[in-house]
Design a protein around this motif. Sequence first.
Motif, PDB file in Angstrom:
ATOM      1  N   CYS A   1       0.859  -1.177   0.000  1.00  0.00           N
ATOM      2  CA  CYS A   1       0.000   0.000   0.000  1.00  0.00           C
ATOM      3  C   CYS A   1       0.898   1.231   0.000  1.00  0.00           C
ATOM      4  O   CYS A   1       1.928   1.246   0.675  1.00  0.00           O
ATOM      5  N   VAL A   2       0.518   2.243  -0.769  1.00  0.00           N
ATOM      6  CA  VAL A   2       1.285   3.488  -0.788  1.00  0.00           C
ATOM      7  C   VAL A   2       0.362   4.679  -0.621  1.00  0.00           C
ATOM      8  O   VAL A   2      -0.782   4.663  -1.061  1.00  0.00           O
ATOM      9  N   ASN A   3       0.889   5.692   0.040  1.00  0.00           N
ATOM     10  CA  ASN A   3       0.187   6.952   0.214  1.00  0.00           C
ATOM     11  C   ASN A   3       0.796   7.930  -0.782  1.00  0.00           C
ATOM     12  O   ASN A   3       1.956   8.306  -0.653  1.00  0.00           O
ATOM     13  N   LEU A   4       0.032   8.353  -1.782  1.00  0.00           N
ATOM     14  CA  LEU A   4       0.541   9.202  -2.855  1.00  0.00           C
ATOM     15  C   LEU A   4       0.301  10.685  -2.625  1.00  0.00           C
ATOM     16  O   LEU A   4       0.769  11.510  -3.399  1.00  0.00           O
ATOM     17  N   LYS A   5      -0.416  11.018  -1.574  1.00  0.00           N
ATOM     18  CA  LYS A   5      -0.780  12.413  -1.338  1.00  0.00           C
ATOM     19  C   LYS A   5       0.463  13.292  -1.225  1.00  0.00           C
ATOM     20  O   LYS A   5       1.380  13.023  -0.475  1.00  0.00           O
ATOM     21  N   GLY A   6       0.480  14.346  -2.026  1.00  0.00           N
ATOM     22  CA  GLY A   6       1.540  15.332  -1.966  1.00  0.00           C
ATOM     23  C   GLY A   6       2.832  14.967  -2.676  1.00  0.00           C
ATOM     24  O   GLY A   6       3.790  15.729  -2.636  1.00  0.00           O
ATOM     25  N   LEU A   7       2.871  13.818  -3.342  1.00  0.00           N
ATOM     26  CA  LEU A   7       4.097  13.403  -4.027  1.00  0.00           C
ATOM     27  C   LEU A   7       4.152  13.970  -5.441  1.00  0.00           C
ATOM     28  O   LEU A   7       3.121  14.175  -6.082  1.00  0.00           O
ATOM     29  N   SER A   8       5.361  14.189  -5.931  1.00  0.00           N
ATOM     30  CA  SER A   8       5.540  14.626  -7.314  1.00  0.00           C
ATOM     31  C   SER A   8       5.231  13.454  -8.248  1.00  0.00           C
ATOM     32  O   SER A   8       5.131  12.302  -7.803  1.00  0.00           O
ATOM     33  N   ILE A   9       5.117  13.720  -9.529  1.00  0.00           N
ATOM     34  CA  ILE A   9       4.811  12.654 -10.489  1.00  0.00           C
ATOM     35  C   ILE A   9       5.901  11.569 -10.488  1.00  0.00           C
ATOM     36  O   ILE A   9       5.563  10.390 -10.410  1.00  0.00           O
ATOM     37  N   PRO A  10       7.197  11.906 -10.531  1.00  0.00           N
ATOM     38  CA  PRO A  10       8.198  10.836 -10.465  1.00  0.00           C
ATOM     39  C   PRO A  10       8.139  10.042  -9.154  1.00  0.00           C
ATOM     40  O   PRO A  10       8.292   8.816  -9.152  1.00  0.00           O
TER      41      PRO A  10
ATOM     42  N   ARG B   1       5.457   9.560  -7.309  1.00  0.00           N
ATOM     43  CA  ARG B   1       4.246   8.737  -7.381  1.00  0.00           C
ATOM     44  C   ARG B   1       4.517   7.485  -8.224  1.00  0.00           C
ATOM     45  O   ARG B   1       4.124   6.385  -7.867  1.00  0.00           O
ATOM     46  N   ALA B   2       5.205   7.670  -9.351  1.00  0.00           N
ATOM     47  CA  ALA B   2       5.502   6.539 -10.232  1.00  0.00           C
ATOM     48  C   ALA B   2       6.345   5.502  -9.492  1.00  0.00           C
ATOM     49  O   ALA B   2       6.031   4.308  -9.512  1.00  0.00           O
ATOM     50  N   ARG B   3       7.389   5.944  -8.822  1.00  0.00           N
ATOM     51  CA  ARG B   3       8.257   5.008  -8.094  1.00  0.00           C
ATOM     52  C   ARG B   3       7.492   4.261  -7.003  1.00  0.00           C
ATOM     53  O   ARG B   3       7.676   3.066  -6.812  1.00  0.00           O
ATOM     54  N   GLU B   4       6.645   4.971  -6.285  1.00  0.00           N
ATOM     55  CA  GLU B   4       5.854   4.335  -5.231  1.00  0.00           C
ATOM     56  C   GLU B   4       4.900   3.288  -5.823  1.00  0.00           C
ATOM     57  O   GLU B   4       4.758   2.196  -5.274  1.00  0.00           O
ATOM     58  N   LEU B   5       4.271   3.621  -6.936  1.00  0.00           N
ATOM     59  CA  LEU B   5       3.360   2.661  -7.572  1.00  0.00           C
ATOM     60  C   LEU B   5       4.118   1.447  -8.098  1.00  0.00           C
ATOM     61  O   LEU B   5       3.642   0.315  -7.981  1.00  0.00           O
ATOM     62  N   PHE B   6       5.299   1.660  -8.641  1.00  0.00           N
ATOM     63  CA  PHE B   6       6.094   0.534  -9.136  1.00  0.00           C
ATOM     64  C   PHE B   6       6.487  -0.396  -7.988  1.00  0.00           C
ATOM     65  O   PHE B   6       6.632  -1.595  -8.177  1.00  0.00           O
ATOM     66  N   ASN B   7       6.648   0.153  -6.795  1.00  0.00           N
ATOM     67  CA  ASN B   7       7.005  -0.659  -5.635  1.00  0.00           C
ATOM     68  C   ASN B   7       5.895  -1.600  -5.190  1.00  0.00           C
ATOM     69  O   ASN B   7       6.163  -2.570  -4.483  1.00  0.00           O
ATOM     70  N   ILE B   8       4.662  -1.320  -5.583  1.00  0.00           N
ATOM     71  CA  ILE B   8       3.562  -2.222  -5.210  1.00  0.00           C
ATOM     72  C   ILE B   8       3.037  -2.992  -6.425  1.00  0.00           C
ATOM     73  O   ILE B   8       2.039  -3.689  -6.338  1.00  0.00           O
ATOM     74  N   ALA B   9       3.735  -2.849  -7.551  1.00  0.00           N
ATOM     75  CA  ALA B   9       3.411  -3.655  -8.735  1.00  0.00           C
ATOM     76  C   ALA B   9       3.933  -5.067  -8.512  1.00  0.00           C
ATOM     77  O   ALA B   9       4.738  -5.318  -7.611  1.00  0.00           O
ATOM     78  N   ASP B  10       3.509  -5.987  -9.349  1.00  0.00           N
ATOM     79  CA  ASP B  10       4.020  -7.355  -9.273  1.00  0.00           C
ATOM     80  C   ASP B  10       5.530  -7.309  -9.497  1.00  0.00           C
ATOM     81  O   ASP B  10       6.009  -6.631 -10.410  1.00  0.00           O
ATOM     82  N   PRO B  11       6.313  -7.996  -8.656  1.00  0.00           N
ATOM     83  CA  PRO B  11       7.777  -7.944  -8.776  1.00  0.00           C
ATOM     84  C   PRO B  11       8.304  -8.306 -10.169  1.00  0.00           C
ATOM     85  O   PRO B  11       9.337  -7.782 -10.590  1.00  0.00           O
ATOM     86  N   GLU B  12       7.591  -9.144 -10.889  1.00  0.00           N
ATOM     87  CA  GLU B  12       8.024  -9.538 -12.235  1.00  0.00           C
ATOM     88  C   GLU B  12       8.058  -8.358 -13.202  1.00  0.00           C
ATOM     89  O   GLU B  12       8.813  -8.363 -14.179  1.00  0.00           O
ATOM     90  N   PHE B  13       7.260  -7.326 -12.939  1.00  0.00           N
ATOM     91  CA  PHE B  13       7.135  -6.204 -13.876  1.00  0.00           C
ATOM     92  C   PHE B  13       7.855  -4.939 -13.418  1.00  0.00           C
ATOM     93  O   PHE B  13       7.929  -3.975 -14.174  1.00  0.00           O
TER      94      PHE B  13
END
Length: 114
Positions: free
Chosen positions: A77-86, A88-100
């Motif tokens: 789970c990630v909290n994206l509030k107040g993050l810049s676009i880069p 936010r992207a890194r945080e979302l990638f961290n909760i993506a399936d590890p294969e991707f």
Amino acid sequence: MKTSTASHSSSSCSPDPDPRIRSTQSWKNPARNVWSFVALRSTAQGGSVSRVVPKLRGGTVTDPRNDVHMVVTEHGCVNLKGLSIPQRARELFNIADPEFRESLEHDAKTIGLL
């Protein structure tokens, strides 16, 4: 659906760690406690496609990025509030399936997101 207790260590899934928000006084202004949650599986089509992507292709966006606070997958789970676009992207990638994750970061760099 397989459940997991994993969560990303750099982000808290608590919408607001400020204890004053949870006080009884906060009920005087319920809008202060409104948070947007998006919960999804990290893959589709039997695990062959990532649902976390660096860029949306066509279609309608119903939740603008400024309105999305918390995103939850089976990988965390990630909290994206107040993050810049880069960020936010890194945080979302961290909760993506590890294969991707590696390919998501590569694609994000290719399109200038990171």
